[in-house]
Design a protein around this motif. Structure first.
Motif, PDB file in Angstrom:
ATOM      1  N   THR A 191       0.846  -1.201   0.000  1.00  0.00           N
ATOM      2  CA  THR A 191       0.000   0.000   0.000  1.00  0.00           C
ATOM      3  C   THR A 191       0.873   1.238   0.000  1.00  0.00           C
ATOM      4  N   GLU A 192       0.583   2.147  -0.924  1.00  0.00           N
ATOM      5  CA  GLU A 192       1.287   3.418  -0.992  1.00  0.00           C
ATOM      6  C   GLU A 192       0.342   4.542  -0.602  1.00  0.00           C
ATOM      7  N   THR A 193       0.900   5.558   0.044  1.00  0.00           N
ATOM      8  CA  THR A 193       0.105   6.692   0.515  1.00  0.00           C
ATOM      9  C   THR A 193       0.772   7.979   0.079  1.00  0.00           C
ATOM     10  N   GLU A 194      -0.056   8.936  -0.355  1.00  0.00           N
ATOM     11  CA  GLU A 194       0.438  10.273  -0.678  1.00  0.00           C
ATOM     12  C   GLU A 194      -0.654  11.290  -0.376  1.00  0.00           C
ATOM     13  N   PRO A 195      -0.286  12.543  -0.078  1.00  0.00           N
ATOM     14  CA  PRO A 195      -1.301  13.566   0.248  1.00  0.00           C
ATOM     15  C   PRO A 195      -2.296  13.737  -0.903  1.00  0.00           C
ATOM     16  N   TYR A 196      -3.539  13.923  -0.525  1.00  0.00           N
ATOM     17  CA  TYR A 196      -4.573  14.132  -1.533  1.00  0.00           C
ATOM     18  C   TYR A 196      -4.607  15.617  -1.891  1.00  0.00           C
ATOM     19  N   LEU A 197      -4.293  15.906  -3.142  1.00  0.00           N
ATOM     20  CA  LEU A 197      -4.213  17.292  -3.613  1.00  0.00           C
ATOM     21  C   LEU A 197      -5.428  17.700  -4.411  1.00  0.00           C
ATOM     22  N   GLY A 198      -6.451  16.876  -4.380  1.00  0.00           N
ATOM     23  CA  GLY A 198      -7.649  17.163  -5.141  1.00  0.00           C
ATOM     24  C   GLY A 198      -7.658  16.448  -6.479  1.00  0.00           C
ATOM     25  N   GLY A 199      -8.789  16.464  -7.148  1.00  0.00           N
ATOM     26  CA  GLY A 199      -8.912  15.815  -8.447  1.00  0.00           C
ATOM     27  C   GLY A 199      -9.567  14.446  -8.338  1.00  0.00           C
ATOM     28  N   LYS A 200      -9.704  13.788  -9.494  1.00  0.00           N
ATOM     29  CA  LYS A 200     -10.367  12.492  -9.559  1.00  0.00           C
ATOM     30  C   LYS A 200      -9.408  11.377  -9.156  1.00  0.00           C
ATOM     31  N   ILE A 201      -9.980  10.322  -8.661  1.00  0.00           N
ATOM     32  CA  ILE A 201      -9.203   9.152  -8.299  1.00  0.00           C
ATOM     33  C   ILE A 201      -9.786   7.927  -8.999  1.00  0.00           C
ATOM     34  N   ASP A 202      -8.963   6.880  -9.114  1.00  0.00           N
ATOM     35  CA  ASP A 202      -9.385   5.630  -9.750  1.00  0.00           C
ATOM     36  C   ASP A 202      -9.834   4.679  -8.640  1.00  0.00           C
TER      37      ASP A 202
END
Length: 420
Positions: free
Chosen positions: A149-160
């Motif tokens: 599992t990888e994690t990164e800050p959510y900067l907005g926009g659509k996700i899959d």
């Protein structure tokens, strides 16, 4: 007129029968039923089947074809014994005579610093012994997959995410474009698992994006902090004035006479930005598949007592003559119609199959048994003697320790270091 040390063979000498091994449970007979001997021409006609069998992943990958100049599929002689073949398949390679033996040793000695060639040229060849070695290998080509599992800050926009389509399983990923050639030593790739992304609240700051200052609000629970906390000035010690030796006082320039300083970490705000989510309060997690292809090899050598002092690695590097080459999903022991020794040797190699990790699956296996021609030569002069080996079809010389003409006086390592 001197005669050759070992007699040359007659080309029409009969050969022992054996079955050509292709895929598992398949063979090409080399002689008629009920006969024990076949002619050299029949053996050679069978050698046209010596190529690798088709890959089970032929639509995805290709395999290296064997070099016909380096491989053969026939071997003459009593399997497992000391007696060697006089002729090796189509190559027509015959046993070495005295001239060839000396030439090979002189060439080998000539590439060694401070080694003299006089023993190779003048010493008597006392014994020439054939002690061929059988080399068995089992290569297990596996594919191993694991999910992280990888994690990164959510900067907005659509996700899959899963709202578009169900998340694919780890072994449902189509990696045909990344698939390597069979039996490569190692290859690794990483790919995102489709439809596995999701937005989660940051666990470090509980979605607030900020944390209590670790300097002025140390020990405070998330969401609780105190603002405008000040510390005493370290120049005037909280007085606001700096005393001098003449008894006068001046206003402290560091705190401007206030005697207090704000927190150096947060400026007395009491809060600092969360580094995990970069102050966003949430992050995106996704599953990433790590896929590894690698070859697990099992190797086994069966050497006679005459070649027992030679390390196994030398035989594995040498070019030999293939007796069988099986490629299948999972190989079974090879079968030779006239050799209990080779049947048992093949079974021993298969029995020592390398352990496959639980998170991996077998793609293909390849089982090869080869005979490596080995000639042990003993040279003598008076009471002195030494032995060396001529190994493989390419006739590589191996001399383990003693050679009677060395004059380096321990300086060779120095020359190598100086690149002389």
């Amino acid at each position: 007129m001197e005669e050759a040390l070992l007699p040359a063979t007659k080309e029409k000498e009969s050969w022992g029968t054996y079955q050509y091994m292709g895929r598992s449970n398949s063979y090409v007979p080399t002689g008629s039923v009920g006969t024990d001997q076949v002619s050299l021409e029949e053996i050679r006609s069978a050698s046209v089947f010596s190529g690798y069998p088709p890959s089970i992943h032929a639509a995805l990958v290709t395999t290296h074809e064997p070099d016909p100049n380096e491989q053969a599929v026939v071997y003459q002689g009593q399997y497992g014994g000391v007696t060697s073949a006089n002729t090796y398949g189509e190559t027509g390679r015959q046993l070495l005579d005295e001239v060839e033996i000396r030439e090979l040793l002189i060439d080998y000695v000539g590439h060694r610093c401070c080694w003299g060639s006089r023993p190779a040229r003048t010493w008597q060849i006392r014994a020439v012994e054939d002690c061929n070695v059988y080399v068995g290998t089992l290569d297990t080509f596996i594919e191993e997959r694991e999910s992280t599992t990888e994690t990164e800050p959510y900067l907005g926009g659509k996700i899959d995410g899963k709202d578009k389509s169900p998340e694919l399983g780890l072994w449902e990923l189509d990696l045909r474009s990344e698939f390597p050639l069979l039996f490569v030593p190692h290859k690794e790739t990483r790919t995102k698992i489709p439809h596995s992304e999701k937005i989660e609240k940051c666990s470090g700051c509980e979605g607030r994006g900020e944390l209590p200052c670790c300097t002025c609000n140390a020990g405070q629970a998330p969401g609780h902090y105190k603002e405008n906390q000040m510390t005493d000035c370290n120049v005037c010690y909280g007085r606001g004035l700096v005393a001098h030796r003449d008894g006068s006082d001046t206003i402290c320039k560091k705190c401007n006479g206030k005697g207090k300083l704000p927190c150096v970490t947060c400026g007395s705000r009491g809060l600092m930005k969360c580094e995990t989510c970069e102050g966003r309060g949430s992050h995106v997690t996704r599953n990433v598949a790590t896929v590894r292809w690698k070859t697990l090899s099992t190797r086994k050598v069966s050497a006679t007592s005459g070649a027992a002092s030679v390390p196994d690695e030398v035989f594995h590097r040498a070019k030999g003559i293939q007796l069988c080459n099986i490629q299948a999903y999972q190989c079974t022991p090879a079968f030779f119609a006239d050799s209990y020794f080779l049947n048992k040797f093949s079974s021993d190699v298969i029995a020592e199959r390398a352990h496959v990790p639980p998170a991996a699956r077998i793609i293909c296996e390849r089982h090869i048994i080869s005979v490596v021609p080995v000639t042990r030569v003993t040279m003598a002069k008076g009471n002195q003697s030494f032995s060396f080996y001529i190994i493989g079809v390419s006739r590589e010389v191996y001399l383990k320790d003693y050679y009677p003409s060395k004059f380096c006086w321990g300086l060779c390592p120095c020359f190598e270091w100086l690149k002389l």
